[in-house]
Design a protein around this motif. Structure first.
Motif, PDB file in Angstrom:
ATOM      1  N   ARG A 117       0.865  -1.009   0.071  1.00 51.40           N
ATOM      2  CA  ARG A 117      -0.075   0.046  -0.085  1.00 51.40           C
ATOM      3  C   ARG A 117       0.704   1.490   0.112  1.00 51.40           C
ATOM      4  N   TYR A 118       0.481   2.231  -0.977  1.00 44.46           N
ATOM      5  CA  TYR A 118       1.206   3.595  -0.952  1.00 44.46           C
ATOM      6  C   TYR A 118       1.013   4.454   0.120  1.00 44.46           C
ATOM      7  N   HIS A 119       1.689   5.225   0.795  1.00 47.97           N
ATOM      8  CA  HIS A 119       1.274   6.182   1.447  1.00 47.97           C
ATOM      9  C   HIS A 119       0.349   7.065   0.935  1.00 47.97           C
ATOM     10  N   LYS A 120      -0.900   7.456   1.709  1.00 52.24           N
ATOM     11  CA  LYS A 120      -1.580   8.524   1.199  1.00 52.24           C
ATOM     12  C   LYS A 120      -0.822   9.861   1.170  1.00 52.24           C
ATOM     13  N   ALA A 121      -0.853  10.677   0.279  1.00 51.75           N
ATOM     14  CA  ALA A 121      -0.164  12.026   0.156  1.00 51.75           C
ATOM     15  C   ALA A 121      -0.770  12.898   0.999  1.00 51.75           C
ATOM     16  N   PHE A 122      -0.214  13.443   1.789  1.00 56.03           N
ATOM     17  CA  PHE A 122      -0.610  14.976   2.645  1.00 56.03           C
ATOM     18  C   PHE A 122       0.856  15.488   2.904  1.00 56.03           C
ATOM     19  N   PRO A 123       0.882  16.762   2.888  1.00 54.23           N
ATOM     20  CA  PRO A 123       2.182  17.420   3.128  1.00 54.23           C
ATOM     21  C   PRO A 123       2.646  17.409   4.777  1.00 54.23           C
ATOM     22  N   ILE A 124       3.536  17.238   4.946  1.00 54.14           N
ATOM     23  CA  ILE A 124       4.073  17.319   6.294  1.00 54.14           C
ATOM     24  C   ILE A 124       4.626  18.797   6.590  1.00 54.14           C
ATOM     25  N   LEU A 125       3.704  19.393   7.389  1.00 57.20           N
ATOM     26  CA  LEU A 125       4.004  20.719   7.758  1.00 57.20           C
ATOM     27  C   LEU A 125       3.967  20.907   9.253  1.00 57.20           C
ATOM     28  N   PHE A 126       5.110  21.616  10.087  1.00 59.80           N
ATOM     29  CA  PHE A 126       5.087  21.949  11.405  1.00 59.80           C
ATOM     30  C   PHE A 126       4.715  23.245  11.609  1.00 59.80           C
ATOM     31  N   ARG A 127       4.060  23.466  12.596  1.00 61.17           N
ATOM     32  CA  ARG A 127       4.169  24.921  13.217  1.00 61.17           C
ATOM     33  C   ARG A 127       4.656  24.493  14.787  1.00 61.17           C
ATOM     34  N   GLY A 128       5.703  25.539  15.119  1.00 63.91           N
ATOM     35  CA  GLY A 128       6.465  25.302  16.248  1.00 63.91           C
ATOM     36  C   GLY A 128       6.685  26.548  17.033  1.00 63.91           C
TER      37      GLY A 128
END
Length: 324
Positions: free
Chosen positions: A134-145
């Motif tokens: 199964r391939y990863h579902k695409a979603f941007p990895i964005l952090f707020r810190g």
């Protein structure tokens, strides 16, 4: 000690709408750190001297793309707590880590899309039943810190229970410095790294060029991680302008544009991705000014792209409020 508290942007909404993508997101950023830690142990400066003609400069590049400054790390749910003692190295490596996560996991969004839930990656997901792929579902990895520096922080071992067994192998954290970092994370929208004056005072001029003022009265600042994004995942010491063009045409701007346009009619998420788009532009233009003295050309190039997409044009005001 410098402490960072990071949250995945949009995770709650993702968890409601696409649990599979939410799990993939958490696994992905933890795997990134694991890979970087392993890479650090496998290589040394002697290897760089043997394999690269410009060993010193290349070592500096490798150093800031690693995670050696992350001396403490706690991962829970969609949050990360990081601690370290070398403030300059910590800030640069954190900026590079966040930029790398964005660039790598937003790649599927460089092309136009109509339904974010149908965008997939070429990365295999773990834990598939019967050995299926199964391939990863695409979603941007964005952090707020949020980041803060101080002596009032302690990382310590803590008990946890797993399968009814008591173990002393968890890490916990407490202290006012940590609390300050947590509070700073929530002062604004978008994938941004907020910090207080303790961070500004703790870093040198080279690191301070990444920082701009958010609220001078409240002494709140921001580390513009997209500046480091211009060199993240690529090494081009001879042609810095190539890094600028690559950031505009491929690496950072197309995904930011497409994500913003996808969410522009969503009252909750539009401000988050508008800030991302602005942050990408600010980082590219600042890098173009610092490394090439060609900020005006970078602005013109971005505006050519924006005109085709019917997005509001930018000007030199994107460079205002930087500390230097």
């Amino acid at each position: 000690m410098i402490v960072a508290f990071l949250d995945l942007l949009g995770f709650s909404n993702l968890l409601k709408n696409n649990t599979e993508a939410a799990v993939d997101n958490i696994n992905s950023f933890n795997d990134m750190i694991k890979t970087k830690v392993i890479d650090n142990k496998c290589h040394s400066i002697e290897d760089y001297r043997k394999n690269h003609p410009n060993a010193v400069e290349f070592h500096q590049f490798v150093e800031k793309t690693s995670v050696t400054a992350f001396e403490q790390m706690i991962s829970f749910s969609d949050s990360l707590v990081l601690g370290g003692t070398d403030c300059n190295k910590f800030v640069k490596q954190l900026a590079n880590f966040i930029a790398t996560a964005y660039i790598e996991y937003s790649e599927p969004f460089r092309e136009d899309f109509s339904d974010i839930n149908k965008v997939t990656t070429n990365k295999n997901a773990e834990g598939c039943i019967n050995g299926d792929i199964r391939y990863h579902k695409a979603f941007p990895i964005l952090f707020r810190g949020g980041l803060s520096v101080g002596d009032d922080v302690s990382f310590f071992d803590e008990y946890h229970i797993k399968n009814s067994e008591l173990n002393l192998s968890s890490l916990n954290v407490m202290g006012l410095t940590y609390l300050n970092a947590v509070k700073l994370e929530s002062v604004g929208k978008g994938s941004r790294l907020f910090c207080d004056k303790s961070v500004v005072d703790a870093v040198n001029d080279e690191t301070r060029r990444l920082i701009k003022v958010v609220d001078e009265k409240k002494k709140i600042y921001e580390i513009v991680w997209t500046i480091e994004g211009c060199e993240a995942m690529t090494y081009n010491s001879s042609d810095k302008w190539h890094n600028v063009i690559h950031g505009i045409n491929d690496k950072m701007l197309p995904s930011a544009i497409n994500l913003y346009q996808y969410y522009k009619n969503d009252e909750v998420l539009e401000p988050q991705y508008k800030e991302l788009l602005n942050l990408v532009c600010v980082g590219i233009v600042k890098y173009a000014r610092d490394e090439c003295n060609r900020a005006a050309e970078a602005i013109d190039y971005i505006n050519q792209v924006f005109e085709k997409k019917r997005i509001k044009l930018i000007d030199s005001s994107v460079l205002k409020n930087f500390l230097n």
